[in-house]
Every structure is written in structure tokens, then in C-alpha cells.
Design a protein around this motif. Structure first.
Motif, PDB file in Angstrom:
ATOM      1  N   PRO A  64       0.805  -1.225   0.000  1.00  0.00           N
ATOM      2  CA  PRO A  64       0.000   0.000   0.000  1.00  0.00           C
ATOM      3  C   PRO A  64       0.837   1.274   0.000  1.00  0.00           C
ATOM      4  N   LEU A  65       2.020   1.223   0.571  1.00  0.00           N
ATOM      5  CA  LEU A  65       2.914   2.380   0.528  1.00  0.00           C
ATOM      6  C   LEU A  65       3.396   2.625  -0.897  1.00  0.00           C
ATOM      7  N   GLU A  66       3.769   1.550  -1.587  1.00  0.00           N
ATOM      8  CA  GLU A  66       4.284   1.687  -2.952  1.00  0.00           C
ATOM      9  C   GLU A  66       3.200   2.092  -3.948  1.00  0.00           C
ATOM     10  N   ASP A  67       1.965   1.690  -3.679  1.00  0.00           N
ATOM     11  CA  ASP A  67       0.865   2.002  -4.600  1.00  0.00           C
ATOM     12  C   ASP A  67       0.261   3.373  -4.370  1.00  0.00           C
ATOM     13  N   ARG A  68       0.614   4.037  -3.278  1.00  0.00           N
ATOM     14  CA  ARG A  68      -0.058   5.282  -2.889  1.00  0.00           C
ATOM     15  C   ARG A  68       0.183   6.416  -3.872  1.00  0.00           C
ATOM     16  N   PHE A  69       1.402   6.525  -4.392  1.00  0.00           N
ATOM     17  CA  PHE A  69       1.735   7.599  -5.325  1.00  0.00           C
ATOM     18  C   PHE A  69       2.280   6.994  -6.613  1.00  0.00           C
ATOM     19  N   PRO A  70       1.413   6.690  -7.582  1.00  0.00           N
ATOM     20  CA  PRO A  70       1.888   6.118  -8.847  1.00  0.00           C
ATOM     21  C   PRO A  70       2.701   7.138  -9.644  1.00  0.00           C
ATOM     22  N   ARG A  71       3.577   6.626 -10.477  1.00  0.00           N
ATOM     23  CA  ARG A  71       4.398   7.513 -11.301  1.00  0.00           C
ATOM     24  C   ARG A  71       3.551   8.147 -12.397  1.00  0.00           C
ATOM     25  N   PRO A  72       3.588   9.468 -12.564  1.00  0.00           N
ATOM     26  CA  PRO A  72       2.785  10.142 -13.594  1.00  0.00           C
ATOM     27  C   PRO A  72       3.454  10.058 -14.965  1.00  0.00           C
ATOM     28  N   PRO A  73       2.771  10.521 -16.020  1.00  0.00           N
ATOM     29  CA  PRO A  73       3.431  10.610 -17.327  1.00  0.00           C
ATOM     30  C   PRO A  73       4.612  11.576 -17.268  1.00  0.00           C
ATOM     31  N   LEU A  74       5.554  11.390 -18.166  1.00  0.00           N
ATOM     32  CA  LEU A  74       6.716  12.273 -18.193  1.00  0.00           C
ATOM     33  C   LEU A  74       6.298  13.703 -18.509  1.00  0.00           C
ATOM     34  N   PRO A  75       6.705  14.668 -17.704  1.00  0.00           N
ATOM     35  CA  PRO A  75       6.389  16.077 -18.001  1.00  0.00           C
ATOM     36  C   PRO A  75       7.152  16.550 -19.239  1.00  0.00           C
ATOM     37  N   GLU A  76       6.632  17.583 -19.877  1.00  0.00           N
ATOM     38  CA  GLU A  76       7.322  18.142 -21.033  1.00  0.00           C
ATOM     39  C   GLU A  76       8.594  18.878 -20.621  1.00  0.00           C
ATOM     40  N   LYS A  77       8.522  19.573 -19.484  1.00  0.00           N
ATOM     41  CA  LYS A  77       9.658  20.359 -19.025  1.00  0.00           C
ATOM     42  C   LYS A  77       9.833  20.167 -17.528  1.00  0.00           C
ATOM     43  N   VAL A  78      11.064  20.024 -17.110  1.00  0.00           N
ATOM     44  CA  VAL A  78      11.370  19.828 -15.698  1.00  0.00           C
ATOM     45  C   VAL A  78      12.447  20.829 -15.282  1.00  0.00           C
ATOM     46  N   ALA A  79      12.164  21.584 -14.243  1.00  0.00           N
ATOM     47  CA  ALA A  79      13.142  22.560 -13.755  1.00  0.00           C
ATOM     48  C   ALA A  79      14.223  21.900 -12.915  1.00  0.00           C
ATOM     49  N   VAL A 208       6.290  19.275  -5.239  1.00  0.00           N
ATOM     50  CA  VAL A 208       7.076  18.376  -6.085  1.00  0.00           C
ATOM     51  C   VAL A 208       6.158  17.327  -6.700  1.00  0.00           C
ATOM     52  N   THR A 209       6.624  16.756  -7.808  1.00  0.00           N
ATOM     53  CA  THR A 209       5.908  15.678  -8.486  1.00  0.00           C
ATOM     54  C   THR A 209       6.551  14.358  -8.099  1.00  0.00           C
ATOM     55  N   PRO A 210       5.777  13.398  -7.591  1.00  0.00           N
ATOM     56  CA  PRO A 210       6.383  12.134  -7.163  1.00  0.00           C
ATOM     57  C   PRO A 210       6.920  11.329  -8.341  1.00  0.00           C
ATOM     58  N   TRP A 211       8.120  10.803  -8.165  1.00  0.00           N
ATOM     59  CA  TRP A 211       8.706   9.929  -9.183  1.00  0.00           C
ATOM     60  C   TRP A 211       9.290   8.709  -8.463  1.00  0.00           C
ATOM     61  N   PRO A 212       8.407   7.769  -8.091  1.00  0.00           N
ATOM     62  CA  PRO A 212       8.850   6.626  -7.281  1.00  0.00           C
ATOM     63  C   PRO A 212       9.715   5.641  -8.057  1.00  0.00           C
ATOM     64  N   VAL A 213      10.676   5.070  -7.352  1.00  0.00           N
ATOM     65  CA  VAL A 213      11.565   4.043  -7.924  1.00  0.00           C
ATOM     66  C   VAL A 213      11.798   2.994  -6.837  1.00  0.00           C
ATOM     67  N   ASP A 214      12.657   2.042  -7.124  1.00  0.00           N
ATOM     68  CA  ASP A 214      13.100   1.071  -6.117  1.00  0.00           C
ATOM     69  C   ASP A 214      11.926   0.319  -5.492  1.00  0.00           C
ATOM     70  N   TYR A 215      11.064  -0.237  -6.328  1.00  0.00           N
ATOM     71  CA  TYR A 215       9.940  -1.026  -5.821  1.00  0.00           C
ATOM     72  C   TYR A 215      10.446  -2.335  -5.226  1.00  0.00           C
ATOM     73  N   ARG A 216       9.857  -2.742  -4.093  1.00  0.00           N
ATOM     74  CA  ARG A 216      10.262  -3.972  -3.414  1.00  0.00           C
ATOM     75  C   ARG A 216       9.221  -5.076  -3.534  1.00  0.00           C
ATOM     76  N   THR A 217       8.051  -4.777  -4.072  1.00  0.00           N
ATOM     77  CA  THR A 217       7.000  -5.790  -4.215  1.00  0.00           C
ATOM     78  C   THR A 217       6.406  -5.727  -5.616  1.00  0.00           C
ATOM     79  N   THR A 218       5.748  -6.815  -6.003  1.00  0.00           N
ATOM     80  CA  THR A 218       5.007  -6.813  -7.268  1.00  0.00           C
ATOM     81  C   THR A 218       3.614  -6.222  -7.083  1.00  0.00           C
ATOM     82  N   GLY A 219       3.139  -6.210  -5.846  1.00  0.00           N
ATOM     83  CA  GLY A 219       1.775  -5.790  -5.580  1.00  0.00           C
ATOM     84  C   GLY A 219       0.776  -6.926  -5.697  1.00  0.00           C
ATOM     85  N   ARG A 220       1.260  -8.118  -6.003  1.00  0.00           N
ATOM     86  CA  ARG A 220       0.372  -9.263  -6.205  1.00  0.00           C
ATOM     87  C   ARG A 220       0.657 -10.407  -5.229  1.00  0.00           C
TER      88      ARG A 220
END
Length: 263
Positions: A64-79, A208-220
Motif C-alpha cells: 500500500p505504501l508503494e501504490d499510494r503515489f503512482p508515477r505520472p506521465p513524463l512532463p514536457e519540461k522539468v526545472a 514536487v511531483t512524485p517519481w517513485p523508484v526502487d519497488y520492493r514488491t510486485t503488488g500481487r
């Protein structure tokens, strides 16, 4: 004080340490002929370790921690791209001068990929030495060597090497970069750590926009036995327990406004 108390508390309740403490206490009580209490402590230690090592308990905590903030589509511009520390072997790198990664090293791999995708973006490395006793190089210093080796010039990096926990990551980074309204900044950290991180950056006034990485579970994984090897299962359980305790502690102390932050 919060930093020291949190480290001491975690030392006592970390699953392996707690099991050892219970076993030692049980042995002492058995020597004093308090056999019933001693057997109870032995049983708690054994059951706790079995739950963490042989079942999907850890995955059920972390998913549930890993699923809370899914990764969004890539932004066009990032500061800018903010990478939270915790992905380097600080003790090894301090002595050997390299950039050895640990299980959280995906944070830096993804940050390097994003840096190449967004060549104008500033990369902020936020992470000091978060250990209470162990000596190690701060992640910000190590990151310079890694990113330069990957072809990312030092001039693009902003280093924040004083923070010892996620609260300080957010506060010190905001003070350092002063983001302008309307800018897009990506926050790169482990997926299980993202709810607490997002809440703290919001509290610091740094959108900030969340960009999660380093997943430890499949969720299944679901409820089951022997779903992973024992060492990884124990590590996942330890991470899950620590993160949920961190969320509750930060909420009770007023550092975040929800016990389980939402998008």
C-alpha cells in the motif's frame, strides 16, 4: 532530540534486534526460574521472526505504501530533480572512494536517466549521514563522483549534505533551491518512502511531483508463505515496519498532517 530518539527507538524494535532482546530477556528470566514468562518471550521472538521471514507479511505492509503515489506521465519540461539520499554504501565509499550502491541505488540510476532526458534540469542530491553511530560518507559527496562518471557535469548538481532524515531533506532542500511558482520539480525516492516524503515536502512548502523508484514488491503477493527468499522477506518486513512507524511518529509530532498521506 527527535533524530536521536527515533534512532534509539528503532534500534530497540527493529525485528532482528527485538528478537535478540527478547531471547536475552527470556534467558535471564529462565535463570531466575520465571519459566512461564521466559517461554512467552521465546515464543514471541520465534513467531515474530517466522512472520517476517517465512510469510508475505512484509509485502502486505509495503504494497500500500508503494501504490499510494503512482508515477505520472513524463512532463514536457522539468526545472529540477530532487533525489533523496539512502542509495549509497556510505561506510565503504568513505574508505574506498568509490560510489558503491546499496538496495536503494535505483534512486541514483533513475536520477541519471532523468538528467539525460532533461539536460537543462538542476539535479539536487539531498542526503547527509543518517546514522547515529556508524561513520560514512554523505550521499551528496558520493553522488558527485557517480554523476561525473556518467557524464553529468558537476555544474548541474546542487548538494545538500546536512540532512539526517526526511524532514530535514525537505526543509533544507527548500531553503537551498527556492523553487519558483509554476516550476516542475521531480522527487525521486523509493516507492515505499514516497508517502512520507511527499507529505514532508508539502509541509515545507515545496510542491514536487512524485517519481517513485526502487519497488520492493510486485503488488500481487497476497497472503502466503515462502513468497520470497528469507533474507529479502526479512528486509521487506523491516522496511515496512520502519516506514509505518515513521508515518505515525511524524503525524503524532505534527510534521505531517495525515497518518497515511494521499496524492
Amino acid at each position: 532530540m527527535f533524530f536521536v530518539l527515533s534512532k534509539l527507538f528503532w534500534f530497540l524494535i527493529q525485528p532482528v534486534n527485538l528478537a535478540i532482546i527478547l531471547l536475552i530477556a527470556g534467558l535471564l528470566l529462565a535463570m531466575l526460574r520465571w519459566h512461564r514468562t521466559a517461554y512467552g518471550l521465546f515464543g514471541i521472538a520465534a513467531l515474530g521472526l517466522a512472520l517476517c521471514v517465512w510469510t508475505s507479511f512484509g509485502a502486505l505492509l509495503v504494497t500500500p505504501l508503494e501504490d499510494r503515489f503512482p508515477r505520472p506521465p513524463l512532463p514536457e519540461k522539468v526545472a529540477g530533480i530532487v533525489v533523496l539520499g539512502g542509495g549509497f554504501e556510505g561506510g565503504i565509499n568513505l574508505v574506498r572512494g568509490g560510489y558503491e550502491l546499496n538496495s536503494g541505488g535505483d534512486r541514483y540510476v533513475e536520477a541519471a536517466a532523468l538528467a539525460r532526458r532533461y539536460p537543462e534540469a538542476t539535479i539536487v542530491i539531498s542526503g547527509g549521514t543518517g546514522a547515529l553511530l556508524l561513520e560514512g560518507e554523505d550521499d551528496a559527496s558520493t553522488a558527485v563522483r557517480l554523476f561525473e562518471a556518467l557524464g553529468i557535469p558537476r555544474e548541474r548538481l546542487v548538494l545538500e549534505g546536512k540532512s539526517r532524515n526526511t524532514y530535514e531533506n525537505a526543509v533544507f532542500t527548500k531553503e537551498l533551491v527556492t523553487p519558483a511558482p509554476g516550476e516542475t520539480w521531480l522527487l525521486v525516492t523509493s516507492a515505499f518512502h514516497m508517502p512520507r516524503s511527499m507529505a514532508l515536502f508539502r509541509q515545507a512548502g515545496f510542491p514536487v511531483t512524485p517519481w517513485p523508484v526502487d519497488y520492493r514488491t510486485t503488488g500481487r503477493e497476497g497472503i502466503g508463505f515462502f513468497v520470497d527468499n528469507p533474507v529479502d522477506s526479512l528486509q521487506t518486513a523491516t522496511l515496512g515496519i520502519r516506514e509505518w512507524i515513521g508515518l505515525i511518529a511524524y503525524w503524532l509530532t505534527g510534521r505531517i498532517d495525515q497518518p497515511f498521506p494521499s496524492p
